[in-house]
Scaffold this motif. Sequence first.
Motif, PDB file in Angstrom:
ATOM      1  N   THR A  74      67.721  68.212  15.824  1.00 60.13           N
ATOM      2  CA  THR A  74      66.369  67.545  16.494  1.00 60.13           C
ATOM      3  C   THR A  74      65.866  66.554  15.556  1.00 60.13           C
ATOM      4  O   THR A  74      65.529  66.555  14.600  1.00 60.13           O
ATOM      5  CB  THR A  74      65.599  68.790  16.543  1.00 60.13           C
ATOM      6  OG1 THR A  74      66.002  69.837  17.347  1.00 60.13           O
ATOM      7  CG2 THR A  74      64.074  68.456  17.281  1.00 60.13           C
ATOM      8  N   GLU A  75      65.375  65.448  16.434  1.00 62.43           N
ATOM      9  CA  GLU A  75      64.522  64.575  15.586  1.00 62.43           C
ATOM     10  C   GLU A  75      63.196  64.741  15.448  1.00 62.43           C
ATOM     11  O   GLU A  75      62.460  65.200  16.510  1.00 62.43           O
ATOM     12  CB  GLU A  75      64.772  63.121  16.318  1.00 62.43           C
ATOM     13  CG  GLU A  75      65.902  62.562  16.547  1.00 62.43           C
ATOM     14  CD  GLU A  75      66.520  62.255  15.110  1.00 62.43           C
ATOM     15  OE1 GLU A  75      65.979  61.779  14.093  1.00 62.43           O
ATOM     16  OE2 GLU A  75      67.925  62.167  14.883  1.00 62.43           O
ATOM     17  N   LEU A  76      62.488  64.552  14.324  1.00 62.49           N
ATOM     18  CA  LEU A  76      61.111  65.118  14.113  1.00 62.49           C
ATOM     19  C   LEU A  76      60.090  63.973  14.122  1.00 62.49           C
ATOM     20  O   LEU A  76      58.954  64.047  13.870  1.00 62.49           O
ATOM     21  CB  LEU A  76      61.141  65.866  12.652  1.00 62.49           C
ATOM     22  CG  LEU A  76      61.879  66.876  12.663  1.00 62.49           C
ATOM     23  CD1 LEU A  76      61.705  67.525  10.971  1.00 62.49           C
ATOM     24  CD2 LEU A  76      61.649  68.016  13.437  1.00 62.49           C
ATOM     25  N   GLY A  77      60.900  62.715  14.392  1.00 62.89           N
ATOM     26  CA  GLY A  77      59.943  61.387  14.097  1.00 62.89           C
ATOM     27  C   GLY A  77      60.456  60.520  13.101  1.00 62.89           C
ATOM     28  O   GLY A  77      60.794  61.068  12.259  1.00 62.89           O
ATOM     29  N   ASP A  78      60.281  59.314  13.417  1.00 63.38           N
ATOM     30  CA  ASP A  78      60.636  58.379  12.158  1.00 63.38           C
ATOM     31  C   ASP A  78      61.911  58.443  11.911  1.00 63.38           C
ATOM     32  O   ASP A  78      62.388  58.397  10.618  1.00 63.38           O
ATOM     33  CB  ASP A  78      59.630  58.476  11.134  1.00 63.38           C
ATOM     34  CG  ASP A  78      58.254  58.198  11.486  1.00 63.38           C
ATOM     35  OD1 ASP A  78      58.072  57.144  12.384  1.00 63.38           O
ATOM     36  OD2 ASP A  78      57.233  58.482  10.931  1.00 63.38           O
ATOM     37  N   SER A  79      62.772  58.972  12.750  1.00 65.47           N
ATOM     38  CA  SER A  79      64.260  59.090  12.315  1.00 65.47           C
ATOM     39  C   SER A  79      64.616  60.191  11.326  1.00 65.47           C
ATOM     40  O   SER A  79      65.583  60.054  10.582  1.00 65.47           O
ATOM     41  CB  SER A  79      65.046  57.777  11.972  1.00 65.47           C
ATOM     42  OG  SER A  79      64.855  56.712  13.059  1.00 65.47           O
ATOM     43  N   ILE A  80      63.848  61.111  11.447  1.00 66.11           N
ATOM     44  CA  ILE A  80      63.829  62.454  10.268  1.00 66.11           C
ATOM     45  C   ILE A  80      64.465  63.492  11.268  1.00 66.11           C
ATOM     46  O   ILE A  80      63.983  64.079  12.083  1.00 66.11           O
ATOM     47  CB  ILE A  80      62.494  62.553   9.821  1.00 66.11           C
ATOM     48  CG1 ILE A  80      61.750  61.846   9.172  1.00 66.11           C
ATOM     49  CG2 ILE A  80      62.755  64.051   8.957  1.00 66.11           C
ATOM     50  CD1 ILE A  80      62.510  61.054   8.055  1.00 66.11           C
ATOM     51  N   PRO A  81      65.717  63.762  10.829  1.00 66.61           N
ATOM     52  CA  PRO A  81      66.622  64.839  11.619  1.00 66.61           C
ATOM     53  C   PRO A  81      66.360  66.178  10.973  1.00 66.61           C
ATOM     54  O   PRO A  81      66.207  66.412   9.805  1.00 66.61           O
ATOM     55  CB  PRO A  81      67.884  64.636  11.361  1.00 66.61           C
ATOM     56  CG  PRO A  81      68.130  63.783  10.066  1.00 66.61           C
ATOM     57  CD  PRO A  81      66.601  63.121   9.892  1.00 66.61           C
ATOM     58  N   LEU A  82      66.480  67.209  11.820  1.00 60.68           N
ATOM     59  CA  LEU A  82      66.587  68.477  11.364  1.00 60.68           C
ATOM     60  C   LEU A  82      67.709  69.178  11.777  1.00 60.68           C
ATOM     61  O   LEU A  82      67.866  69.205  13.151  1.00 60.68           O
ATOM     62  CB  LEU A  82      65.265  69.404  12.000  1.00 60.68           C
ATOM     63  CG  LEU A  82      65.223  71.037  11.599  1.00 60.68           C
ATOM     64  CD1 LEU A  82      65.312  71.247  10.185  1.00 60.68           C
ATOM     65  CD2 LEU A  82      63.868  71.669  12.392  1.00 60.68           C
ATOM     66  N   ALA A 128      60.632  64.984   3.523  1.00 64.11           N
ATOM     67  CA  ALA A 128      60.379  64.263   4.626  1.00 64.11           C
ATOM     68  C   ALA A 128      60.017  64.863   6.016  1.00 64.11           C
ATOM     69  O   ALA A 128      59.411  64.535   6.807  1.00 64.11           O
ATOM     70  CB  ALA A 128      61.580  63.309   4.844  1.00 64.11           C
ATOM     71  N   GLN A 129      60.648  66.075   6.145  1.00 69.96           N
ATOM     72  CA  GLN A 129      60.731  67.047   7.382  1.00 69.96           C
ATOM     73  C   GLN A 129      59.279  67.679   7.436  1.00 69.96           C
ATOM     74  O   GLN A 129      58.441  67.591   8.316  1.00 69.96           O
ATOM     75  CB  GLN A 129      61.676  67.944   7.263  1.00 69.96           C
ATOM     76  CG  GLN A 129      63.112  67.409   7.494  1.00 69.96           C
ATOM     77  CD  GLN A 129      64.307  68.504   7.305  1.00 69.96           C
ATOM     78  OE1 GLN A 129      64.060  69.202   6.363  1.00 69.96           O
ATOM     79  NE2 GLN A 129      65.389  68.252   8.053  1.00 69.96           N
ATOM     80  N   TRP A 130      58.784  67.932   6.207  1.00 69.82           N
ATOM     81  CA  TRP A 130      57.577  68.526   6.094  1.00 69.82           C
ATOM     82  C   TRP A 130      56.254  67.539   6.550  1.00 69.82           C
ATOM     83  O   TRP A 130      55.542  67.725   7.112  1.00 69.82           O
ATOM     84  CB  TRP A 130      57.193  68.847   4.752  1.00 69.82           C
ATOM     85  CG  TRP A 130      55.687  69.512   4.593  1.00 69.82           C
ATOM     86  CD1 TRP A 130      54.744  68.751   4.240  1.00 69.82           C
ATOM     87  CD2 TRP A 130      55.386  70.847   4.832  1.00 69.82           C
ATOM     88  NE1 TRP A 130      53.580  69.466   4.408  1.00 69.82           N
ATOM     89  CE2 TRP A 130      54.012  71.089   4.603  1.00 69.82           C
ATOM     90  CE3 TRP A 130      56.135  72.080   5.073  1.00 69.82           C
ATOM     91  CZ2 TRP A 130      53.184  72.066   4.793  1.00 69.82           C
ATOM     92  CZ3 TRP A 130      55.183  73.460   5.259  1.00 69.82           C
ATOM     93  CH2 TRP A 130      53.653  73.278   4.933  1.00 69.82           C
ATOM     94  N   LEU A 131      56.603  66.304   6.022  1.00 71.15           N
ATOM     95  CA  LEU A 131      55.637  65.292   6.192  1.00 71.15           C
ATOM     96  C   LEU A 131      55.598  65.131   8.092  1.00 71.15           C
ATOM     97  O   LEU A 131      54.406  64.981   8.470  1.00 71.15           O
ATOM     98  CB  LEU A 131      55.907  64.106   5.472  1.00 71.15           C
ATOM     99  CG  LEU A 131      55.105  62.716   5.804  1.00 71.15           C
ATOM    100  CD1 LEU A 131      53.720  62.967   5.506  1.00 71.15           C
ATOM    101  CD2 LEU A 131      55.432  61.509   5.208  1.00 71.15           C
TER     102      LEU A 131
END
Length: 320
Positions: A74-82, A128-131
């Motif tokens: 899942t993309e969390l935004g700004d190309s940050i994946p989970l 990065a995911q937390w942010l």
Amino acid sequence: MKRRQLIQYASLSSIALFSGIGTNSLAATFNHHQENRLRRLASDLKSVSFDVATIDLNGREIDRRSRQAQFFTTELGDSIPLTMVAIAAGEFEMGSAHLEIDRSTSETPGHRVTVQPFFMSKYPIAQAQWLAVSQLPQVNRALIPDPAHFVGADRPVESVSWLDAVEFCDRLSQHTQRNYRLPSEAEWEYAARAGTTTPFSTGATLTPEFANYGTEFTYGGESPSEYLPTTTNVDRFAPNAFGLNDMHGNVWEWCADCWHETYQGAPRDSQAWIKNGDSDLRSLRGGSWADHPSQLRSASRSAYEADSLNRMIGFRVVCA
């Protein structure tokens, strides 16, 4: 908290992967309310192969096998994946073995637990995911965007309370329209063991090649090494047989359960154990960068106040 101080309130002293299971049969293992959501997730699963080593009590490699896991991202935004790894249903013996070194009464009595399938984040939640999630609309409480003591985008977020971790899950659920939450202790231990019955998923002991912990201490006959008093990137060490990284060490991980001193009366399913527990304390698993390797055993348990922060504590999430 001093580095060697034990976390307060703690007594710290037939499984198949989803690979090879078709989408329809995979969905059928979930209950009716989850089925449609699972079918959508299962249709998007990707596979990854990796090697898993096993070591003896002296830290010598005695086996190496190829494993495969399935996951969705899942993309969390700004190309940050989970990345969420599929964990198959199964049964396991929860708690420590009778002769396990440094076992605690909090890990007893051992009991058989039936686990329903779920997805677990491949890594502890990184900064990065937390942010990214902290910038999503608030559900119940505000989140500090940069709470970590040891700063690094790919290091685990720490210094977040259990209440903060729950808010993270709530925001993520609202954003994705999927049910994200903290794992139960049963789910966590099942995932950490990854089919093993040894103290660690690595085998009879643990060495610095496999985890971040107080490496000047030893569990078995392995050699001590120079201690690194900090967290490390969540992808630094190899995954266990289920494809999950950092299940041993780096940061303790919040679980959903209220704290219970022992497993007396524990449920035999994989639901979080809330009844008759201390709701001010929430369970922790996995050990941290500061701990003796015995605290990193798959069965090891601890607890901390739900509203408190500690640079040794982070979390990961499940989706079910």
